[in-house]
Design a protein around this motif. Sequence first.
Motif, mmCIF file in Angstrom:
data_model
loop_
_atom_site.group_PDB
_atom_site.id
_atom_site.type_symbol
_atom_site.label_atom_id
_atom_site.label_comp_id
_atom_site.label_asym_id
_atom_site.label_seq_id
_atom_site.Cartn_x
_atom_site.Cartn_y
_atom_site.Cartn_z
ATOM 1 N N LEU A 194 14.549 -11.030 12.243
ATOM 2 C CA LEU A 194 14.963 -9.709 11.754
ATOM 3 C C LEU A 194 15.027 -9.707 10.228
ATOM 4 O O LEU A 194 15.430 -10.700 9.610
ATOM 5 N N GLY A 195 14.666 -8.552 9.637
ATOM 6 C CA GLY A 195 14.792 -8.394 8.184
ATOM 7 C C GLY A 195 15.342 -7.011 7.886
ATOM 8 O O GLY A 195 14.891 -6.022 8.456
ATOM 9 N N ASP A 196 16.343 -6.932 7.007
ATOM 10 C CA ASP A 196 16.898 -5.640 6.594
ATOM 11 C C ASP A 196 15.944 -5.018 5.572
ATOM 12 O O ASP A 196 15.433 -5.696 4.693
ATOM 13 N N ALA A 197 15.697 -3.709 5.718
ATOM 14 C CA ALA A 197 14.808 -2.980 4.792
ATOM 15 C C ALA A 197 15.452 -1.660 4.375
ATOM 16 O O ALA A 197 14.760 -0.686 4.073
ATOM 17 N N THR A 198 16.766 -1.626 4.333
ATOM 18 C CA THR A 198 17.489 -0.379 4.088
ATOM 19 C C THR A 198 17.610 -0.074 2.596
ATOM 20 O O THR A 198 18.126 -0.889 1.839
ATOM 21 N N LEU A 199 17.108 1.089 2.193
ATOM 22 C CA LEU A 199 17.222 1.555 0.802
ATOM 23 C C LEU A 199 17.969 2.881 0.857
ATOM 24 O O LEU A 199 17.380 3.919 1.209
ATOM 25 N N ASN A 200 19.262 2.853 0.557
ATOM 26 C CA ASN A 200 20.160 3.971 0.792
ATOM 27 C C ASN A 200 19.656 5.269 0.138
ATOM 28 O O ASN A 200 19.419 5.310 -1.058
ATOM 29 N N GLY A 201 19.420 6.284 0.965
ATOM 30 C CA GLY A 201 18.964 7.587 0.458
ATOM 31 C C GLY A 201 17.458 7.731 0.424
ATOM 32 O O GLY A 201 16.942 8.826 0.206
ATOM 33 N N ARG A 202 16.713 6.616 0.588
ATOM 34 C CA ARG A 202 15.251 6.667 0.593
ATOM 35 C C ARG A 202 14.698 5.813 1.731
ATOM 36 O O ARG A 202 13.645 5.191 1.591
ATOM 37 N N GLU A 203 15.398 5.795 2.868
ATOM 38 C CA GLU A 203 15.084 4.845 3.943
ATOM 39 C C GLU A 203 13.638 4.958 4.444
ATOM 40 O O GLU A 203 12.961 3.938 4.641
ATOM 41 N N LEU A 204 13.153 6.175 4.670
ATOM 42 C CA LEU A 204 11.838 6.310 5.335
ATOM 43 C C LEU A 204 10.693 5.923 4.406
ATOM 44 O O LEU A 204 9.582 5.636 4.870
ATOM 45 N N ALA A 205 10.948 5.907 3.094
ATOM 46 C CA ALA A 205 9.900 5.436 2.167
ATOM 47 C C ALA A 205 9.579 3.970 2.469
ATOM 48 O O ALA A 205 8.416 3.563 2.508
ATOM 49 N N VAL A 206 10.622 3.189 2.716
ATOM 50 C CA VAL A 206 10.408 1.763 3.006
ATOM 51 C C VAL A 206 9.850 1.590 4.427
ATOM 52 O O VAL A 206 8.925 0.804 4.666
ATOM 53 N N ALA A 207 10.380 2.384 5.358
ATOM 54 C CA ALA A 207 9.883 2.290 6.751
ATOM 55 C C ALA A 207 8.385 2.563 6.789
ATOM 56 O O ALA A 207 7.611 1.832 7.423
ATOM 57 N N THR A 208 7.943 3.580 6.029
ATOM 58 C CA THR A 208 6.512 3.922 5.998
ATOM 59 C C THR A 208 5.697 2.829 5.312
ATOM 60 O O THR A 208 4.635 2.426 5.782
ATOM 61 N N TYR A 209 6.211 2.324 4.180
ATOM 62 C CA TYR A 209 5.532 1.236 3.460
ATOM 63 C C TYR A 209 5.289 0.060 4.413
ATOM 64 O O TYR A 209 4.182 -0.494 4.480
ATOM 65 N N LEU A 210 6.312 -0.271 5.185
ATOM 66 C CA LEU A 210 6.170 -1.383 6.126
ATOM 67 C C LEU A 210 5.182 -1.031 7.244
ATOM 68 O O LEU A 210 4.231 -1.767 7.514
ATOM 69 N N GLN A 211 5.400 0.107 7.887
ATOM 70 C CA GLN A 211 4.599 0.467 9.059
ATOM 71 C C GLN A 211 3.121 0.631 8.711
ATOM 72 O O GLN A 211 2.242 0.123 9.397
ATOM 73 N N GLU A 212 2.851 1.329 7.592
ATOM 74 C CA GLU A 212 1.474 1.683 7.237
ATOM 75 C C GLU A 212 0.715 0.545 6.572
ATOM 76 O O GLU A 212 -0.493 0.409 6.754
ATOM 77 N N TYR A 213 1.414 -0.231 5.722
ATOM 78 C CA TYR A 213 0.670 -1.148 4.849
ATOM 79 C C TYR A 213 0.977 -2.629 5.074
ATOM 80 O O TYR A 213 0.160 -3.490 4.768
ATOM 81 N N VAL A 214 2.159 -2.944 5.587
ATOM 82 C CA VAL A 214 2.549 -4.358 5.693
ATOM 83 C C VAL A 214 2.392 -4.881 7.121
ATOM 84 O O VAL A 214 1.746 -5.908 7.346
ATOM 85 N N CYS A 215 2.945 -4.166 8.111
ATOM 86 C CA CYS A 215 2.916 -4.688 9.488
ATOM 87 C C CYS A 215 1.502 -5.039 9.959
ATOM 88 O O CYS A 215 1.295 -6.130 10.515
ATOM 89 N N PRO A 216 0.490 -4.188 9.690
ATOM 90 C CA PRO A 216 -0.872 -4.554 10.148
ATOM 91 C C PRO A 216 -1.347 -5.889 9.567
ATOM 92 O O PRO A 216 -2.075 -6.649 10.212
ATOM 93 N N LEU A 217 -0.887 -6.200 8.335
ATOM 94 C CA LEU A 217 -1.357 -7.437 7.673
ATOM 95 C C LEU A 217 -0.633 -8.661 8.218
ATOM 96 O O LEU A 217 -1.091 -9.795 8.030
ATOM 97 N N LEU A 218 0.529 -8.455 8.840
ATOM 98 C CA LEU A 218 1.312 -9.606 9.324
ATOM 99 C C LEU A 218 0.763 -10.144 10.646
ATOM 100 O O LEU A 218 0.902 -11.329 10.946
ATOM 101 N N LEU A 219 0.130 -9.280 11.422
ATOM 102 C CA LEU A 219 -0.335 -9.718 12.758
ATOM 103 C C LEU A 219 -1.381 -10.809 12.609
ATOM 104 O O LEU A 219 -2.344 -10.676 11.850
#
Length: 405
Positions: free
Chosen positions: A33-58
């Motif tokens: 597990l990794g925390d990615a919480t950026l208070n007040g801008r949470e979905l910006a980080v969620a999108t960064y991870l989902q769209e650009y990072v997660c595909p590269l980790l597989l």
Amino acid sequence: MSDRIVDAKVIVTCPGRNFVTLKLTTADGVTGLGDATLNGRELAVATYLQEYVCPLLLGRDPAQINDTWQYLYRGAYWRRGPVTMASIAAVDMALWDIKAKTAGMPLYQLLGGRARDGVTVYGHANGRDIPEVLDEVAAFLERGYKAVRVQVGIPGLGAVYGVSKDRTFYEPATGTDRPEETRWSTEAYLHFVPQLFAAVRDRFGFDFHLLHDAHHRLTPTEAAKFGKRIEEYDLFWLEDPTPAEAQDAFRIIKQHTTTPIAVGEVFNTIWDCHQLISERLIDFIRVTPVHAGGVSHVKRIVEFADLYGVRSGFHGATDMSPVCMAAAIHLDMSIANFGLQEYMHHTEETNAVFRHAYYFADGCLHPGDEPGLGVTLDEELAATFPYRRAYLPVNRLLDGTMFHW
Ligand SMILES: O=NC(=O)[C@@H](O)[C@H](O)[C@H](O)CO
Ligand SMILES: [Co+2]
């Protein structure tokens, strides 16, 4: 054949406040597990991870923590910044969680083992007026806290930073449609707050650590004068006295006062604090794993800080999830230059979603002995707390001028 990452998913949940968590799973069935919480801008980080990072980790080898960190940092081209570094932080924390689980030991053992009996923490005593704050300080000291931060309402002003609306829990991100707006007077603040410190020291004496957060609101000269004015109250630290983008501004403060300075919760790489540390312009560095590139980068920063006699004081507010808190505690246990750990307890709902091994006893947090970070996320329960946008407040001077919150 080494292990492989076979699943990477982002879990957004709001058990009392929003959290973003990255969950990695390996072919051997180990999860991290990794925390990615950026208070007040949470979905910006969620999108960064989902769209650009997660595909590269597989398909990547989970053991390659350093190479993955550099791949995501140098590979982004657009380096640094809160969104990029929170995303890298989440991957880093999850990979350390996997590595320690695979090694069958709590993370602090992998980071060099226990260097202290426990992680001394500070609690947040706050109130609308001085008597309310004094009652809260008494409650923290009775519960065995060895360090207490005090924040108080300022006569003539409405809501101010650090004073919670309900007595049990402080959550500043409340604006769903738009940020709450508050008004501020530095003059009123500078005139009133020394009276708070005097009242605390009068009633409770000097054998506990007293802290205060100015939350970026003074000019360097005001901070120098304020630090000098309050020296008699012997604060353990004065936090965020002035905005720290201009690192050299802290020379003015250091030239005039010996009140210790703590800065860094808004920093996301070593480059935000390199001069503050190497010129000994601060006494404590407050970076925390979720905002500063994870366990790996925070470890680099505090080990660099140790060369200059600067100690740790990791940020630990409610918007750090128990995953980040656990990572911070494992680092706190193992580093040489531990200073103090912020600890704002989470809501019951949060603790139900993020079950964790760390626990509070005798003024300290203890990591527990579960392998890895020692945190599990109940995804079913998490799904029952849907995301709800929540802005941090905006702060203006009495004449309406935009100011620092
Ligand atoms: O020292 N602690 C703090 O300054 C915190 O209360 C911050 O305002 C919040 O984490 C911002 O999301
Ligand atoms: Co702060």
